[in-house]
Design a protein around this motif. Structure first.
Motif, PDB file in Angstrom:
ATOM      1  N   HIS A  67       0.796  -1.189  -0.096  1.00 41.77           N
ATOM      2  CA  HIS A  67       0.116  -0.171   0.157  1.00 41.77           C
ATOM      3  C   HIS A  67       0.789   1.145  -0.130  1.00 41.77           C
ATOM      4  CE1 HIS A  67      -2.795   3.172   2.085  1.00 41.77           C
ATOM      5  NE2 HIS A  67      -3.158   2.902   0.951  1.00 41.77           N
ATOM      6  N   LEU A  68       0.502   2.167  -0.871  1.00 44.59           N
ATOM      7  CA  LEU A  68       1.263   3.521  -1.112  1.00 44.59           C
ATOM      8  C   LEU A  68       0.345   4.573  -1.015  1.00 44.59           C
ATOM      9  CD1 LEU A  68       3.119   2.147  -4.377  1.00 44.59           C
ATOM     10  CD2 LEU A  68       3.871   1.795  -2.025  1.00 44.59           C
ATOM     11  N   ILE A  69       0.734   5.660  -0.355  1.00 48.31           N
ATOM     12  CA  ILE A  69      -0.178   6.946  -0.189  1.00 48.31           C
ATOM     13  C   ILE A  69       0.573   7.876  -1.025  1.00 48.31           C
ATOM     14  CG2 ILE A  69      -1.299   8.423   1.218  1.00 48.31           C
ATOM     15  CD1 ILE A  69      -1.272   6.168   3.420  1.00 48.31           C
ATOM     16  N   THR A  70      -0.207   8.778  -1.614  1.00 54.38           N
ATOM     17  CA  THR A  70       0.233  10.117  -2.333  1.00 54.38           C
ATOM     18  C   THR A  70      -1.089  11.117  -2.308  1.00 54.38           C
ATOM     19  OG1 THR A  70       1.478  10.975  -4.103  1.00 54.38           O
ATOM     20  CG2 THR A  70      -0.266   9.355  -4.818  1.00 54.38           C
ATOM     21  N   THR A  71      -0.771  11.967  -3.094  1.00 50.67           N
ATOM     22  CA  THR A  71      -1.915  13.123  -3.230  1.00 50.67           C
ATOM     23  C   THR A  71      -2.394  13.260  -4.716  1.00 50.67           C
ATOM     24  OG1 THR A  71      -0.801  15.123  -3.861  1.00 50.67           O
ATOM     25  CG2 THR A  71      -0.842  14.567  -1.418  1.00 50.67           C
ATOM     26  N   THR A  72      -3.458  13.642  -4.965  1.00 53.35           N
ATOM     27  CA  THR A  72      -4.049  14.069  -6.260  1.00 53.35           C
ATOM     28  C   THR A  72      -3.274  15.109  -6.910  1.00 53.35           C
ATOM     29  OG1 THR A  72      -5.778  15.233  -5.273  1.00 53.35           O
ATOM     30  CG2 THR A  72      -6.346  12.990  -5.901  1.00 53.35           C
ATOM     31  N   ILE A  73      -2.335  15.856  -6.257  1.00 53.36           N
ATOM     32  CA  ILE A  73      -2.040  17.036  -6.963  1.00 53.36           C
ATOM     33  C   ILE A  73      -0.409  17.008  -7.085  1.00 53.36           C
ATOM     34  CG2 ILE A  73      -3.652  18.623  -6.205  1.00 53.36           C
ATOM     35  CD1 ILE A  73      -1.784  19.622  -3.999  1.00 53.36           C
ATOM     36  N   VAL A 105      -4.350  16.731   7.144  1.00 52.87           N
ATOM     37  CA  VAL A 105      -3.381  15.647   7.611  1.00 52.87           C
ATOM     38  C   VAL A 105      -4.395  14.303   8.156  1.00 52.87           C
ATOM     39  CG1 VAL A 105      -1.740  15.043   9.426  1.00 52.87           C
ATOM     40  CG2 VAL A 105      -1.666  17.269   8.266  1.00 52.87           C
ATOM     41  N   SER A 106      -5.533  14.679   8.635  1.00 52.96           N
ATOM     42  CA  SER A 106      -6.382  13.550   9.310  1.00 52.96           C
ATOM     43  C   SER A 106      -6.931  12.819   8.146  1.00 52.96           C
ATOM     44  CB  SER A 106      -7.847  14.470   9.930  1.00 52.96           C
ATOM     45  OG  SER A 106      -8.436  15.371   8.713  1.00 52.96           O
ATOM     46  N   ASP A 107      -6.771  13.198   6.820  1.00 51.96           N
ATOM     47  CA  ASP A 107      -7.411  12.258   5.778  1.00 51.96           C
ATOM     48  C   ASP A 107      -5.985  11.080   5.598  1.00 51.96           C
ATOM     49  OD1 ASP A 107      -9.505  13.248   5.156  1.00 51.96           O
ATOM     50  OD2 ASP A 107      -8.828  14.582   3.421  1.00 51.96           O
ATOM     51  N   LEU A 108      -4.882  11.740   5.652  1.00 44.47           N
ATOM     52  CA  LEU A 108      -3.682  10.904   5.738  1.00 44.47           C
ATOM     53  C   LEU A 108      -3.587   9.734   6.911  1.00 44.47           C
ATOM     54  CD1 LEU A 108      -0.856   9.753   4.581  1.00 44.47           C
ATOM     55  CD2 LEU A 108       0.114  11.791   5.935  1.00 44.47           C
ATOM     56  N   GLU A 109      -3.823  10.206   7.835  1.00 47.26           N
ATOM     57  CA  GLU A 109      -4.061   9.431   9.185  1.00 47.26           C
ATOM     58  C   GLU A 109      -5.046   8.442   8.946  1.00 47.26           C
ATOM     59  OE1 GLU A 109      -4.103  10.148  13.912  1.00 47.26           O
ATOM     60  OE2 GLU A 109      -4.714  11.671  12.630  1.00 47.26           O
ATOM     61  N   LEU A 112      -3.973   5.620   6.405  1.00 41.30           N
ATOM     62  CA  LEU A 112      -2.648   4.739   6.857  1.00 41.30           C
ATOM     63  C   LEU A 112      -3.067   3.131   7.159  1.00 41.30           C
ATOM     64  CD1 LEU A 112      -0.491   6.870   8.953  1.00 41.30           C
ATOM     65  CD2 LEU A 112       0.305   5.982   6.866  1.00 41.30           C
ATOM     66  N   ARG A 113      -2.483   2.345   6.613  1.00 45.67           N
ATOM     67  CA  ARG A 113      -3.112   0.879   7.043  1.00 45.67           C
ATOM     68  C   ARG A 113      -1.527   0.341   7.522  1.00 45.67           C
ATOM     69  NH1 ARG A 113      -5.783  -0.223   1.308  1.00 45.67           N
ATOM     70  NH2 ARG A 113      -3.763  -1.771   1.129  1.00 45.67           N
ATOM     71  N   HIS A 144       4.840   5.116  12.613  1.00 42.68           N
ATOM     72  CA  HIS A 144       4.543   4.197  11.649  1.00 42.68           C
ATOM     73  C   HIS A 144       5.904   3.619  10.922  1.00 42.68           C
ATOM     74  CE1 HIS A 144       2.549   2.531   8.312  1.00 42.68           C
ATOM     75  NE2 HIS A 144       1.252   2.462   8.718  1.00 42.68           N
ATOM     76  N   PRO A 145       5.786   2.605  10.278  1.00 39.12           N
ATOM     77  CA  PRO A 145       7.066   2.075   9.589  1.00 39.12           C
ATOM     78  C   PRO A 145       7.174   2.605   7.974  1.00 39.12           C
ATOM     79  CG  PRO A 145       5.629   0.216   9.865  1.00 39.12           C
ATOM     80  CD  PRO A 145       4.946   1.435  10.525  1.00 39.12           C
ATOM     81  N   ALA A 146       6.332   3.160   7.695  1.00 35.96           N
ATOM     82  CA  ALA A 146       6.137   3.672   6.275  1.00 35.96           C
ATOM     83  C   ALA A 146       7.459   4.717   5.996  1.00 35.96           C
ATOM     84  CB  ALA A 146       4.797   4.567   5.923  1.00 35.96           C
TER      85      ALA A 146
END
Length: 356
Positions: A67-73, A105-109, A112-113, A144-146
């Motif tokens: 699982h990877l996290i980024t933004t739409t911009i 930041v709450s959206d990122l929180e 997170l998985r 978090h280990p990410a």
């Protein structure tokens, strides 16, 4: 190029001379970020840095999660790399932004998985100039280990960036954004993490990036970093902020209808993205180009394409009129007030001409 022509990897006198130059620049750059010299890896720029950070983190940690996290911009160098990894079976979450282009930041929180192995979020946006909450994200990821990567290409020339203090593991930079040469940059890699080499071959850059180093480009980049003192950053920030105010004041005086895209209260000073309702940005750009004015509709990396700005789409939604009626104005080192006044006059005249 005429005096220090040796290969930095050679052990003879000319090679040692070149290697010394290379290490001097590494020290200069490390000092600018308050990191260790060997945490700096020279490369060809932001795109290579982003690809190295994202692809190698994903491939080397896929056993821990996909699982990877980024933004739409994000910049295309991040956005397209994430799309590529999706084809390889990785799961990517693209965090949304609000109407001002701000990330919560709450959206990122919430995203997170346990199997999240990488978070890649830019420091400052290249189209609207918004600064993202990097320090807050770093704090959130402490437990978090990410791995945390940031594309800081647009921000390095003006913002205070301290990777260790901000909890950043990987950070990409391009020299041409700070008046250095094109086609050279570096990747900061924290000692805290391991990262396989993206390019395979020789043992350059402590076996972390194969290929003979671009010594002339690296030397130019080192000089640009050396000139970019905290005082110089502050002066540029004030100068560019004043340029923005001059343009907006002229537009107000001429009663031109416009809206600032992004958050004017929290942004990079050298980027101003404006929406002119009922004025086609393509038409406006064409007229301005004929008058010797160079601005754009988005990132230079997507220029020449008919694709709408994915950054403005992320803010306003698809098919919103702002997407085809917005322009990106950016300032550089050699711009002066006279040029800004001249530009404002041409811009206003051109908009009035198009509207009537």
């Amino acid at each position: 190029m005429s005096q220090t022509f040796g290969n930095p990897s050679s052990i003879h006198h000319f090679g040692r001379q070149a290697h010394r130059k290379l290490e001097d620049v590494r020290q200069i750059i490390a000092r600018s970020l308050q990191v260790k010299a060997h945490e700096i890896i020279f490369n060809s720029g932001g795109t290579e840095g982003d690809n190295t950070a994202i692809i190698e983190t994903a491939l080397s940690r896929k056993d821990q999660g996909r699982h990877l996290i980024t933004t739409t911009i994000e910049h295309p160098a991040v956005f397209e790399t994430m799309k590529y990894l999706e084809k390889l079976g990785f799961d990517v979450t693209y965090l949304p932004v609000n109407k001002k282009g701000e990330l919560a930041v709450s959206d990122l929180e919430n995203a997170l998985r346990e199997d999240t192995i990488l978070v890649s979020i830019m420091f400052g946006n290249n189209e609207i100039g918004n600064l993202l909450p990097i320090k807050e994200i770093g704090e959130l990821l402490q437990d978090h280990p990410a791995v945390f990567h940031t594309d800081a290409v647009q921000a390095y020339g003006s913002e205070r960036i301290l990777p260790h203090e901000f909890g950043i593991d990987l950070l990409s930079i391009s020299a041409h954004k700070i008046n250095g040469p094109k086609g050279v940059g570096f990747l900061f890699k924290s000692d805290e993490i391991s990262l396989p080499s993206f390019l395979h071959g020789g043992e350059q850059e402590e076996k972390r990036r194969a290929g003979t180093e671009n010594l002339a480009g690296i030397t130019g980049m080192g000089k640009a970093v050396e000139l970019l003192t905290e005082e110089e950053k502050s002066e540029r920030h004030q100068k560019y902020t004043k340029y923005q105010q001059l343009i907006l004041a002229q537009l107000d005086q001429a009663q031109i209808d416009y809206q600032i895209n992004g958050n004017p209260e929290n942004k990079l000073a050298h980027i101003l993205n404006l929406w002119f309702p009922k004025v086609s940005s393509d038409l406006l750009l064409m007229h301005l180009d004929l008058k010797g004015v160079a601005i754009s509709t988005g990132s230079a990396c997507t220029a020449g394409t008919v694709e709408p700005s994915h950054v403005l789409e992320a803010i306003y939604g698809e098919n919103h009129p702002a997407i085809k009626e917005s322009v990106r104005i950016s300032f550089g080192l050699n711009n002066d007030e006279e040029q800004i006044q001249q530009f404002s006059t041409i811009l206003i005249e051109t908009i009035q001409k198009i509207k009537h």
